[in-house]
Every structure is written in C-alpha cells, then in structure tokens.
Design an enzyme around this catalytic site. Structure first.
Site, PDB file in Angstrom:
ATOM      1  N   ALA C 284       0.816  -1.210   0.000  1.00 40.88           N
ATOM      2  CA  ALA C 284       0.000   0.000   0.000  1.00 40.88           C
ATOM      3  C   ALA C 284       0.850   1.261   0.000  1.00 40.88           C
ATOM      4  O   ALA C 284       1.971   1.273   0.501  1.00 40.88           O
ATOM      5  CB  ALA C 284      -0.921   0.006   1.216  1.00 40.88           C
ATOM      6  N   GLU C 289      -4.423  12.893   0.038  1.00 44.44           N
ATOM      7  CA  GLU C 289      -4.338  14.195  -0.641  1.00 44.44           C
ATOM      8  C   GLU C 289      -4.434  14.134  -2.151  1.00 44.44           C
ATOM      9  O   GLU C 289      -5.022  15.014  -2.769  1.00 44.44           O
ATOM     10  CB  GLU C 289      -3.032  14.887  -0.256  1.00 44.44           C
TER      11      GLU C 289
END
Lengths: 166, 464, 338
Positions: C284, C289
């Site tokens: 991962a 953002e």
C-alpha cells in the site's frame, strides 16, 4: 427566563432558559443531546438540522421558545433499543460518513425527505441534502445510502407506500 | 431524651414520609440516556481473515450515525469555563496599549490573558515566527490580542467587546509579488519578506530551449482557500494538583502538539498529556497548535477546565489556509510533442507566518514539472510574507495549484501542435524507472495506466 | 447556449515529508484469546485511518478486522507519531504497525513451534491459526498459542516498532536527491457544460483513476476520491477568501464563501489502478491528498475544450468565464475580414 416544554424523541422535556436561547443550545446544553452540532450558528451549514413537527429545520435559527409545545426529533431518537434506523444502517454500510460531524444533520434531512417521499429521485435527494454541507465525502456515498434506505423502507411497509400513492 | 436521639428520630421520620410520597427521588443530575441497539455481531467484511482488500465498515461510522461520537465541543467537565479570543481586525499595526480592566471586572469573567504572560510566546513547525497572542506587533487581521475565560460563552463574548486595544496602524503589504520588492513594507522587519526559497536544476535549460522546435509560455494563479472542516478548531485544557496539564484537542499531530506546549509553557513533556478525540475534519488545517497555550494558561489562572471553540468566522480569519501561488511556465517542445525543457517560477503567498510554508514550497517545487520525462528542468520557488491570514498545510501542499498550471499548460501545448490531449500525455509521462526532476529513480509508476484507465472509463475517443 | 467539453489532468504526488524524518511508532498486543489491540499515536480525522490500520494488523496476524481494536491519540498511552498529514498514515504508520505485528507474531511462533514440532521459520499465521506452511492441517488456534505464550511461558505477545521513510537530502543548489520514499499517480477526466451566455459551468461527470498501491480498504479509497473531487470542484469554480484593500476579510463566513453542496457534485466513477509498492505495508501507498490534486485542472481543461477560452486564474467563476468568452469573441470579430 422562558419556560419551554416539548416532546423530544418521544419524551416530554422542560427547561427554563434565557429568551435568546436557540433550540440548538437548548438541545445541547440543557438536554445533553449533543448529536446536533454547532457548525456556523447562522444556518449556513446544516450541521444543527433536527426535525420539528415533521420538518427539517436548522436548530440554530430557531429559538427554544419557538419549539415550545412541538415534537422534536434529534439523531438520538432515530434508533431504538432493538435496531438502527434503516438510514443509519445504510450510511454505515456504504461508508457514507467519514468524520461524521455533518452526519446527524444529513441523516435527519434524509429522514425528513423519506417520510414525505418514499421513492425519491437522485435529484430530489440532492435537493433535500443541499442545505447540509459536507467537506469529507463529496456526498456521493450519501446519495447511494439514501437510495438504499428508501428501498429498505419501502420493503418494510408496502402498505404505507400504497397509502401514499392514493 | 438527649439531643442526639432527638435528631436521629427526626431524620427517621423524614425518610419515612418521603418513602410514602410520590415524589420522584431520582437525582436531577442523572442524565437520561437515549436508547440504542447493541449489536455484537460484526458485518461480514469485518469477519474475513484476509483483512487487506476488504470493504470493511468503520466502527466509528456506526457511532457517527447514532450521534454518539464525542467531539471536543460535546465534552464538558465540572466547573468548566468558556474562552474566547479577541481578534485584531487590523492587518498591520503596533500595539500601543491593551486595557483589560473593564473585562476583568465583569461578573462571570474569571480570567483575562495577554501575550506577555505567555512564557515562550512563539511557535511554528519550521520557523517559530508565530506568537500565541500578539503583544507588540500585529501581523494580520486575525491575530489574537487577548483571551478571556468566563462562566458562559455569552459572557466571554461580551467581555471581548470591553477589552480596549490602542493600535498604531502600520503599512501593510497584501500582494506577494509586490512584497518581494526591496522597497515593500517588511512584514517581519528587518528580514526580507522572502522567507524561504527552493531551486531544482537538472540538465541544461538553455541548451534544451535551443534544441526545441517550439517555446510555450503561460502564467497561472490560484486563490486563497480555507479548509472548512465542519468541526471548528476546539480544545479543552485542565491541570491536576501536581501541575500536570491535560489538553483535549482537535490537533492531528499530538506528538508535535505536546512538544509545542512544552516549549510555549516551559514545561517538561512528562507533565503534558495531549488527547486527540475523533476530529471532525482536518485536511491540514489542524496540524499545529492555535489557542491551546492560551487555554492552558487561563486554566492555570482560574484553577478550572477551560474550553475554547473557534467560531466559523475565526476558522477563516485565524487558522491556516491554502497558499495562493503565481506560477510562470515556459516549455520547450519538439514537433512531435515531447517536452525537451521546462522552466518554472513559483511565487507563493506565505501569509503572516511560516506555518507549513517550507514544506509546501518544497513539494510545489518538486512536483511543478509534472509527471513527465523532461531532461532539462529549472524550477525556482519563493514564499513571501504578506499581512494576510497565515498559509499552511492544506490537502496537497501546493500540488493542486501546480497541477492546475502544468496540466492547463499541457493542453495549451497540445492544442497549438494539433495533438490529442491524451496522446501528448502518454508520450511524455513517466515510466517505471524514470528519473524524477530531482534525479530520483521512480518505482511503482503507473501514471500511464491511470491515463488509460480513466480514458477507457470516460469513453475518451480522439477527435479527427 | 450550453457547450460541452472534456478535459484531462494527470498528476503525481509524494507520500510522507520532504526529506525530513517523519517516523511513526506503534505497539501491537495480542490478547490471550488471539484478538489484538493496536496502540498508535495517530489521530482519526475522518479519513478512516484507524480502520485501515486495524486491517493491516489483522492481515499480519492472520486474524479478522473485527478482532483488532485500535487505540489512538493519547500522548500518555500511545507511542509517538508524526501525525495524520502528508498522506503518510497508511504507508508510514501502516509500516510501523506491520513491523510491530510481526514482532508480536514472532513471540507467538516461538510458543507454537514446539507444539507443532517444527522450526519457527516454518510457521505462518492464517485464518486465526498458527499453522505449518504448506501443511495447514497442522495448526493450533492463535488463541491457544497466545494464552500459552503469556500464561504458561510467561512471554506476552507484545511487539513494538517504528518506521521512517528512507530519503536522501536535496542538494541546496540543484535540488537533486531523494525527497520521498514513494509517489502515487492519478488521472481525472471531467466533462462539463458551459453556458456561453452566463459563463456558468456545470460539471457533469468525472472519471477518476487513482493509484494507491494495494487498496487496503477500497470503500474508504473511493470515499477519499469522492471527497477530494468535491474539494477540487470548489477550488476550480467557487471558493475564494477575499480581502479588502486594508487586509480585512470580506467573506469569513459560509454565506459568502461558496463551497460545493450536494447540488454541485458531478457523477463520479472511481477506478483503483492496479499497483503494488514493495516498500509499503502489503504493497500500500496512500491516497488522502492526491484525490484533490487533478480535479481543478481537469475541469479547467474541459472549459477550454467547451468554449475555447483559457481561464488562467482560479476560481473560474461564471463572471470570469463569461468575461473570457466575450474577450475571445471580440478578438475573433476583429480578425474577421471585412
């Protein structure tokens, strides 16, 4: 001081408050129902939405005295001891709430919509939620959750649906 | 019968009569609780033993839907006071005097605080240029000038109006490009308004432009934006008798918050406990202390817990915002659409204080060339003080701004050369192992895959 | 008249702090019944980090998400964390939690190996069991092992670890260096209708394809994309903090600071781009953002496609778009030969 008595979430509640007290302050500070939130205090964000006599209102714009003698439903009154309200269930399953601050207001706006319109279109859902600002979710999963909740509620009480159609 | 027996008899009599009466004997302080279901059976996705990749529901999601999540403003403690902060309302000034006497003598006002009472009146994640409460110079209209703690929020509000501050207005500078000039008013005099710079150089820019078939230029600019988390900044401060401070705060970085509190209050860290509740949205705006040292000192002065919740107005005037950036792009492009050279100049509006500007500057500068293979790059970035709300961390740290610039620029190039916007990006985008503008070999690069996937989903067909 | 346009924007975005150390520390405690508690100093700000971190710990221990309870955000009881910032939680705090879980698991393996008659290196944790690799029928329940380890052998299965992304400082003159350990990539394509008589822009749909490495929880990734797009729509078309000539705020309120409501949102499709980052926990990276990065660019490019005008300053309010349309028409008319 103003004396107010109202039925909140099915229970009679009373308080004696300064006359300028808003319904939001009454709920949060006097009745310890902190689900309705203070987001802006001027009715712009909808985080304080509660249902008064069947209508979704911004509790920060209503004086406590104006709610005297009326029925108020807050987020705390949606679930029962036995189960979550279908709207609460679908929002949880779809990931419709992130930080959760706008959540109580959104869920109550959704409930007010579905109480009146059991089979709303996507646009009608967007309209019903347009007074509730959310910065986290982009509203997308909220709309899906309301659609799914509408479906569940229709399944639960087809008789009511028939009645609404006549 | 002696007096003691008489008293006992009388007390027993009262209890008997109370037991027979119909008076509700429950203590009024016992708060009724709304019913909710207790489900111990977990949803299916949460029960799978391959946990990664599951569409697991959130445990806090259920509490949110019930309205049971306790955000800071939902917490209250016995004896708790409410704090409010007086805001300067003027962009640049010297404070001649602050008279808090009328506020202090108001019934219900328990304490007033000004900047000079703060042990170390400065903080900041990179430069400690921000005062907790200003005590000499005002740097922007949202600066805090004094704080009060009162028994109700209403009294605290009224007390603010009674605090009299005398200002000597000073020249203010609001435009970052103007603020770069030597003759501009200096926000933090005598230092230059340019408080940080960053430069990236790769290859040979002049040679690159010389080798290009076309040169394109463009200027782009973005606005100041506020996070607008639905939950405003809030905190509660309380001390125990051993001089140990506990602060419940909406801050997303409690380790940093603790070290900032230690510094501003001159306390050892072992005497400070910061508790983060579930926050109602952050997006970068709650990554540093704001009012917490003031609340702590008010709490110390009064011996009571003190809660401060920003108004929605203060969220705009007195918390960090997104940097407005003026971006100049110049690209040298070959006939086939390859970008040979790119020169970029960024001027960031750095507001009244540094906050997260250095990080934003760095990221904006590194990301500014875009996810493209460009051999010759010069990127220069400046962040400049202005007498406006401080600019800090906001979702993307400069990336959304530069992306707007480099992708608009790319479409301008595509149009001029008659190229499809998708094709020109596929031609230039990073591959696995491409070097970044800083010379880093990139791994797990999937920008082309993302282009193709989005185009496929969208139904992007090239136009003839 | 409404004119339709489409616009692409792609982007890259780093995970973690620029060069400087931003460690996270974590502790994983396996309870005597095989469920677990995770201690992390990070803060849940709405993005669902606690859920994701619980999933990472569960995966490492071979148990289910619901078996893990995550405790966070108390400097007295949870280890340090650089914080919920820079999209670093899944990657940095996730790695710390994964390492801590591995350390706790090592203690469990020490207790299980003699029971199963194998070496520690032959064991794996799966389906709430400690079992022999390739011979899953030879297993002991994780609860039994945890209980034995703690109550019989006196070795409670607690693991602690910290992690910091490896970086290389940037040269002060050339910026050359390795400022971040990893980056994510994404593309958003927007379709808009522009009313060329009012300048109003309606965003109809956005196709978003985002890389986040392995998606620990795809539902939460979608939520981040949709939320990021809403911020992008606001940045593109509506939001602006305004100051008067004296530096005072003109619109410090939600009446006059316009941000997206449910009426402003386009239809969104989210595709998670297949990717695996070997430096991240179970591959991962992060996503918080990046989702807000390309939206404004895609919308502005779509406006350009729709009406042929380039608005170069945000927000592209209807006044600005209309003014740009009128200006470009004036130019065109000047160019039409008499």
């Amino acid at each position: 001081m103003t004396d107010v008595t109202m039925i909140v979430n099915g229970q009679t509640r009373s308080a004696s408050v300064p006359p300028e007290t808003t319904l939001l302050q009454l709920l949060r500070e006097q009745f310890n129902l902190t689900g309705a939130k203070l987001g802006c205090d001027v009715g712009d964000c909808g985080a304080c939405t509660v249902i008064v006599d069947g209508q979704a209102v911004n509790a920060c714009l209503m004086l406590a005295g104006q709610a005297d003698g009326r029925q108020v439903l807050t987020i705390e009154g949606m679930a029962s001891r036995e189960r979550l309200h279908p709207i609460q269930k679908t929002f949880e399953n779809s990931g419709g709430l992130q930080c959760g601050f706008c959540g109580p207001g959104v869920l109550l706006s959704a409930k007010a919509l579905l109480d009146e319109n059991p089979d709303p279109s996507t646009q009608e859902i967007r309209d019903a939620l347009s007074g509730n600002l959310c910065r986290c979710t982009g509203y997308t999963k909220m709309i899906e959750a309301v659609q799914e909740a509408a479906r569940l509620l229709r399944e639960e009480s087809p008789a009511q649906l028939t009645h609404a159609q006549t | 019968m002696d007096d003691k027996t008489k008293v006992l008899e009388r007390e027993q009599l009262d209890i008997e009569s109370l037991r027979e009466s119909e008076v509700d004997l429950r203590l009024p302080a016992v708060v009724p609780r709304e019913p909710y279901p207790i489900e111990t059976l977990a949803p299916d996705a949460r029960q799978q033993t391959r946990a990664v990749g599951q569409r697991a529901t959130r445990p806090d999601g259920r509490l949110h839907g019930l309205g049971q999540t306790r955000y800071i403003d939902d917490l209250s403690f016995p004896g708790m006071l409410h704090a409010r902060i007086k805001r300067a309302g003027i962009a640049s000034a010297r404070i001649k005097s602050i008279d808090t006497s009328a506020a202090e003598s108001m019934p219900g006002v328990m304490a007033v605080l000004t900047g000079k009472e703060i042990p170390t009146n400065s903080f900041g994640p990179s430069f400690q240029d921000q005062p907790v409460l200003v005590d000499d110079l005002v740097f922007h209209a949202g600066d805090g000038v004094a704080a009060v703690a009162a028994v109700t929020e209403q009294i605290a509000n009224e007390a603010l109006a009674k605090i009299v501050v005398e200002y000597e207005p000073l020249p203010a500078v609001l435009d970052p490009v103007a603020a770069m000039r030597e003759d501009s008013p200096k926000v933090h005099a005598p230092d230059s308004n340019i408080y940080a710079t960053k430069v990236i150089r790769k290859g040979d820019i002049e040679k690159g432009f010389a080798e290009s078939d076309h040169i394109f230029e463009g200027r782009f600019s973005t606005q100041m934006i506020e996070h607008v988390s639905l939950e405003p900044h809030a905190a509660i401060a309380d001390w125990d008798a051993n001089g140990r401070l506990t602060v419940w705060a909406t801050i997303g970085r409690i380790t940093l918050a603790r070290s900032d509190m230690a510094r501003t209050l001159k306390l050892p860290m072992s005497r400070i406990r910061i508790i983060g509740t579930i926050v109602g949205g952050n997006f970068g705006g709650k990554n540093e202390i704001t009012q917490e040292p003031a609340l702590a000192l008010l709490s110390k002065k009064t011996g009571r817990p003190v809660k401060g919740v920003f108004t929605r107005g203060e969220e705009f005037t007195s918390t960090t915002t997104r940097h407005p950036i003026v971006m100049d792009y110049k690209s040298g492009v070959a006939n086939d659409g390859r970008i040979i050279a790119r020169q970029i100049r960024l001027v960031l509006d750095g507001g009244a204080y540094c906050s997260w500007s250095e990080t934003t500057l760095g990221k904006a500068c590194i990301l500014a060339p875009g996810p493209y293979k460009i051999d010759n790059v010069v990127a220069e970035a400046f962040v400049v003080y202005t007498n406006k709300t401080m600019t800090g961390a906001m979702r993307g740290f400069g990336a959304p701004q530069v992306c707007f610039a480099y992708e608009s620029h790319m479409d301008d190039i595509a149009k001029a050369l008659g190229k499809d916007p998708l094709e020109i990006r596929l031609l230039n985008a990073f591959d696995e192992g491409s070097p970044s503008p800083t010379g880093q070999v990139l791994h797990s690069v999937v920008v082309k895959e993302s282009l193709r996937k989005a185009a496929d989903r969208f139904g992007w067909e090239p136009r003839s | 008249m409404k004119r339709r346009g489409r616009g692409i924007a792609c982007m890259w975005y780093p995970i973690g702090f620029t060069v400087s150390a931003n460690p996270s520390a974590a502790t994983v405690k396996v309870n005597e019944d095989g469920t677990a508690t995770v201690l992390t100093g990070t803060v849940e700000t709405g993005q669902g980090s606690l859920t994701v971190l619980g999933q990472i710990a569960a995966e490492a221990l071979g148990i289910a998400t619901d078996d893990v309870h995550v405790v966070s955000a108390d400097t007295d009881t949870t280890p340090m964390d650089t914080g919920a910032i820079a999209s670093r939680t899944t990657y940095v705090t996730g790695n710390a939690i994964w390492l801590a879980a591995e350390a706790a698991k090592a203690i469990l393996f020490e207790a299980a190996a003699p029971i199963l008659g194998v070496k520690v290196s032959q064991l794996e944790a799966k389906d709430r069991k400690i079992q022999v690799k390739n011979f899953p029928q030879r297993n002991v329940s994780i609860g039994e092992v945890a209980h034995r380890s703690q109550a019989v052998l006196g070795q409670p299965a607690i693991g602690s670890a910290s992690w910091n992304p490896p970086t290389v400082a940037m040269d002060p003159d050339t910026g050359q260096g390795k400022p971040f350990a990893t980056y994510v990539y994404a593309t958003q394509i927007a379709e808009v209708d522009v009313d060329d008589e009012t300048g109003e822009v309606e965003v109809l749909r956005i196709a978003a394809a985002h890389d986040c490495g392995t998606a620990i929880n795809p539902m939460l990734v979608e939520g981040q994309v949709e939320g990021g797009i809403s911020m992008g729509v606001g940045m593109a078309l509506q939001e602006e903090m305004l100051f008067d000539a004296d530096g005072r705020h003109i619109n410090p309120n939600l009446t006059n600071y316009i941000m997206p409501t449910s009426l402003d949102m386009p239809e969104i499709t989210v595709d998670i781009v297949q990717d695996f980052d070997p430096t991240g926990p179970f591959g991962a990276k992060g996503v918080g953002e990046p989702t807000a990065v390309p939206t404004a660019a895609a919308i502005l490019n779509a406006i350009h496609d729709a009406v042929g005008v380039r608005v170069t300053s945000l927000p592209a309010t209807s006044e600005k778009v209309l003014a740009a349309i009128k200006a470009s028409r004036a130019v065109e008319q000047k160019q039409i030969p008499a």
